[in-house]
Design a protein around this motif. Structure first.
Motif, PDB file in Angstrom:
ATOM      1  N   ILE A 117       0.847  -1.190   0.000  1.00  0.00           N
ATOM      2  CA  ILE A 117       0.000   0.000   0.000  1.00  0.00           C
ATOM      3  C   ILE A 117       0.889   1.248   0.000  1.00  0.00           C
ATOM      4  O   ILE A 117       1.967   1.265   0.607  1.00  0.00           O
ATOM      5  N   HIS A 118       0.431   2.283  -0.684  1.00  0.00           N
ATOM      6  CA  HIS A 118       1.174   3.544  -0.752  1.00  0.00           C
ATOM      7  C   HIS A 118       1.329   4.122   0.653  1.00  0.00           C
ATOM      8  O   HIS A 118       0.344   4.348   1.353  1.00  0.00           O
ATOM      9  N   LEU A 119       2.578   4.370   1.066  1.00  0.00           N
ATOM     10  CA  LEU A 119       2.837   4.864   2.417  1.00  0.00           C
ATOM     11  C   LEU A 119       2.615   6.360   2.557  1.00  0.00           C
ATOM     12  O   LEU A 119       2.636   6.882   3.681  1.00  0.00           O
ATOM     13  N   ALA A 120       2.416   7.063   1.436  1.00  0.00           N
ATOM     14  CA  ALA A 120       2.295   8.520   1.496  1.00  0.00           C
ATOM     15  C   ALA A 120       3.504   9.082   2.257  1.00  0.00           C
ATOM     16  O   ALA A 120       4.627   8.639   2.025  1.00  0.00           O
ATOM     17  N   ASP A 282       2.515  12.574  -9.333  1.00  0.00           N
ATOM     18  CA  ASP A 282       2.566  11.170  -8.921  1.00  0.00           C
ATOM     19  C   ASP A 282       3.865  10.454  -9.286  1.00  0.00           C
ATOM     20  O   ASP A 282       4.059   9.304  -8.900  1.00  0.00           O
ATOM     21  N   GLN A 283       4.743  11.108 -10.006  1.00  0.00           N
ATOM     22  CA  GLN A 283       6.020  10.484 -10.340  1.00  0.00           C
ATOM     23  C   GLN A 283       7.125  10.875  -9.358  1.00  0.00           C
ATOM     24  O   GLN A 283       8.203  10.292  -9.355  1.00  0.00           O
ATOM     25  N   LEU A 284       6.852  11.853  -8.503  1.00  0.00           N
ATOM     26  CA  LEU A 284       7.857  12.338  -7.553  1.00  0.00           C
ATOM     27  C   LEU A 284       8.059  11.334  -6.422  1.00  0.00           C
ATOM     28  O   LEU A 284       7.118  10.683  -5.977  1.00  0.00           O
ATOM     29  N   TYR A 285       9.291  11.242  -5.948  1.00  0.00           N
ATOM     30  CA  TYR A 285       9.588  10.296  -4.868  1.00  0.00           C
ATOM     31  C   TYR A 285      10.516  10.926  -3.831  1.00  0.00           C
ATOM     32  O   TYR A 285      11.078  11.983  -4.045  1.00  0.00           O
ATOM     33  N   GLY A 286      10.638  10.255  -2.729  1.00  0.00           N
ATOM     34  CA  GLY A 286      11.420  10.765  -1.592  1.00  0.00           C
ATOM     35  C   GLY A 286      10.483  11.247  -0.513  1.00  0.00           C
ATOM     36  O   GLY A 286      10.615  10.887   0.663  1.00  0.00           O
ATOM     37  N   ASP A 287       9.509  12.065  -0.914  1.00  0.00           N
ATOM     38  CA  ASP A 287       8.488  12.536   0.022  1.00  0.00           C
ATOM     39  C   ASP A 287       7.343  11.535   0.128  1.00  0.00           C
ATOM     40  O   ASP A 287       6.601  11.522   1.107  1.00  0.00           O
ATOM     41  N   LYS A 288       7.194  10.671  -0.879  1.00  0.00           N
ATOM     42  CA  LYS A 288       6.110   9.686  -0.955  1.00  0.00           C
ATOM     43  C   LYS A 288       6.548   8.587  -1.912  1.00  0.00           C
ATOM     44  O   LYS A 288       7.731   8.426  -2.192  1.00  0.00           O
ATOM     45  N   ASN A 289       5.563   7.801  -2.397  1.00  0.00           N
ATOM     46  CA  ASN A 289       5.751   6.791  -3.441  1.00  0.00           C
ATOM     47  C   ASN A 289       6.543   5.557  -3.022  1.00  0.00           C
ATOM     48  O   ASN A 289       7.008   4.803  -3.875  1.00  0.00           O
ATOM     49  N   VAL A 290       6.697   5.322  -1.718  1.00  0.00           N
ATOM     50  CA  VAL A 290       7.117   4.005  -1.244  1.00  0.00           C
ATOM     51  C   VAL A 290       5.844   3.196  -1.018  1.00  0.00           C
ATOM     52  O   VAL A 290       4.908   3.670  -0.372  1.00  0.00           O
ATOM     53  N   TYR A 291       5.812   1.999  -1.564  1.00  0.00           N
ATOM     54  CA  TYR A 291       4.728   1.050  -1.301  1.00  0.00           C
ATOM     55  C   TYR A 291       5.274  -0.035  -0.387  1.00  0.00           C
ATOM     56  O   TYR A 291       6.378  -0.546  -0.606  1.00  0.00           O
ATOM     57  N   SER A 292       4.508  -0.387   0.649  1.00  0.00           N
ATOM     58  CA  SER A 292       4.992  -1.378   1.603  1.00  0.00           C
ATOM     59  C   SER A 292       3.817  -2.053   2.295  1.00  0.00           C
ATOM     60  O   SER A 292       2.646  -1.770   1.994  1.00  0.00           O
ATOM     61  N   THR A 293       4.129  -2.946   3.233  1.00  0.00           N
ATOM     62  CA  THR A 293       3.121  -3.678   4.005  1.00  0.00           C
ATOM     63  C   THR A 293       3.371  -3.451   5.494  1.00  0.00           C
ATOM     64  O   THR A 293       4.491  -3.101   5.892  1.00  0.00           O
ATOM     65  N   PRO A 294       2.367  -3.675   6.328  1.00  0.00           N
ATOM     66  CA  PRO A 294       2.596  -3.577   7.774  1.00  0.00           C
ATOM     67  C   PRO A 294       3.730  -4.478   8.258  1.00  0.00           C
ATOM     68  O   PRO A 294       4.556  -4.053   9.072  1.00  0.00           O
TER      69      PRO A 294
END
Length: 408
Positions: A117-120, A282-294
């Motif tokens: 899920i997107h970590l925002a 939506d292509q920017l990263y560092g501030d967001k765009n990591v997808y992960s799980t609990p």
């Protein structure tokens, strides 16, 4: 052959058969028991490939806390509007875990323990840790000028530390369209380099004097991702895999690729399962765009207790508060939010929000507990999870009306 010899042979044969059967049965029982224990550990204990010095967690403790967390979850988190994953763990032992909702409504794909899920903005915690790993390896310094890595960066006195603690005074990239008005191309999907180029070419001014005050700004972490790329010689996706995800076995964690992942990642929703559209940020990263799980985030949290993963003296920098706000008890370190009460109690956390993704990561360092709630459907419920801290320590949140709150 004499009769007594035959009787003796028969007796020995029977005895050997009994011993063989007994030993064989014991071996089968032992094998089954060992298998059951292994399976139990695989499902209820999360580990990392780094040494940890953590105490045991008793079955009684697990049962008691599980019951309390279940009550909390039923009251504050679960609802028809919540879609995502929730986990609470101590020393890697899962005290409670639950998943509900859909990662893709159109395909009726259910969310489970491996759904990324997107970590925002919880992504910032991971970006900050990658920077600290580079500091630990003497690749960069916290008080180094940004221009040492990005020579054309327009604010010459800004340091890496000021980006991490949101005291750079930079303009929010989300405000660029209104700032630049008709000259802004609203159709272009931006890269991190584009953000830097806009600040350089359009001579975007600081909105606050350098290091004058805390101003939470995603632009800081977009620039930090560029510094990570310069310092490692890798793109941000590769660098995060090399520095954090792969060493910790975070197999379901990755950096979103706008060009290739839009049709396969967990979607984000609002209201009655209305999907949020992609936009130019939506292509920017560092501030967001990591997808992960609990579960993967529990692995990350465990790693913060291992000196083999990162030097504790370096990691300590993340938990120094630079911007105390006494009225709200809030503070901010390096990629970590804090709550600091007059009683002396303190906890660290970070929340996130991007499109329909609402996320929360709480780490109780004194209690070695982590609380994680990730949602892909717009809701404030994940932000309630920090209140669960009061089940583990004397954190002065409002009293939770749980039946067994006083149980030890």
């Amino acid at each position: 052959m004499p009769e007594f010899v035959i009787m003796k042979i028969t007796f020995v044969s029977i005895l050997l058969s009994i011993l063989f059967l007994t030993f064989g049965l014991r071996r089968v029982i032992a094998t089954n028991f060992s298998s059951e224990m292994t399976n139990s550990k695989d499902s209820s204990i999360i580990t990392i490939p780094f040494p940890l010095k953590m105490g045991n967690v008793s079955d009684i403790y697990i049962t008691q806390k599980h019951n309390l967390i279940q009550q909390f979850y039923n009251k504050y988190i679960t609802s028809p509007w919540f879609s995502g994953g929730f986990i609470v763990a101590k020393n890697g032992h899962i005290l409670f875990e639950n998943y509900q909702g859909l990662s893709n409504v159109k395909n009726n794909t259910a969310i489970n323990a491996t759904t990324s899920i997107h970590l925002a903005s919880v992504s910032k915690v991971l970006t900050a840790t990658a920077v600290l790993k580079l500091v630990d390896g003497d690749n960069i310094q916290l008080d180094q000028l940004v221009t040492d890595w990005l020579p054309k960066f327009p604010y010459k006195s800004t340091t890496i530390r000021m980006l991490l603690n949101h005291r750079s005074g930079m303009q929010h990239y989300s405000r660029f369209p209104s700032l630049l008005k008709k000259s802004w191309n609203r159709k272009k999907v931006l890269t991190n380099q584009d953000i830097l180029d806009v600040m350089i070419e359009r001579k975007v001014k600081l909105i606050y004097k350098l290091d004058a005050k805390f101003d939470y700004c995603n632009t800081n972490y977009v620039i930090l991702a560029l510094i990570i790329e310069k310092a490692t010689g890798m793109n941000y996706r590769q660098a995060m895999q090399a520095l954090i995800f792969k060493p910790l076995g975070m197999k379901n964690t990755f950096i979103f690729n706008y060009a290739t992942d839009r049709d396969t990642v967990s979607m984000s929703y609002k209201g009655k399962n209305i999907a949020f559209p992609w936009d130019q940020f939506d292509q920017l990263y560092g501030d967001k765009n990591v997808y992960s799980t609990p579960r993967d985030l529990v692995k990350f949290d465990l790693a913060t207790y291992s000196s083999d993963f990162i030097n504790p003296e370096v990691l300590k920098e993340a938990f120094i508060g630079y911007s105390p706000q006494p009225k709200t008890m809030k503070n901010y370190g390096l990629g970590m939010r804090m709550k600091e009460w007059s009683t002396g109690q303190r906890l660290t956390y970070h929340n996130g929000w991007w499109h329909g993704n609402n996320t929360s990561y709480t780490t109780l360092k004194k209690d070695t507990v982590t609380i994680i709630c990730l949602s892909n459907k717009y809701s404030a419920k994940p932000y309630q999870s920090i209140k669960l801290s009061s089940v583990f320590g004397d954190y002065p949140f409002e009293k939770l009306e749980l039946d067994s709150l006083g149980t030890e």
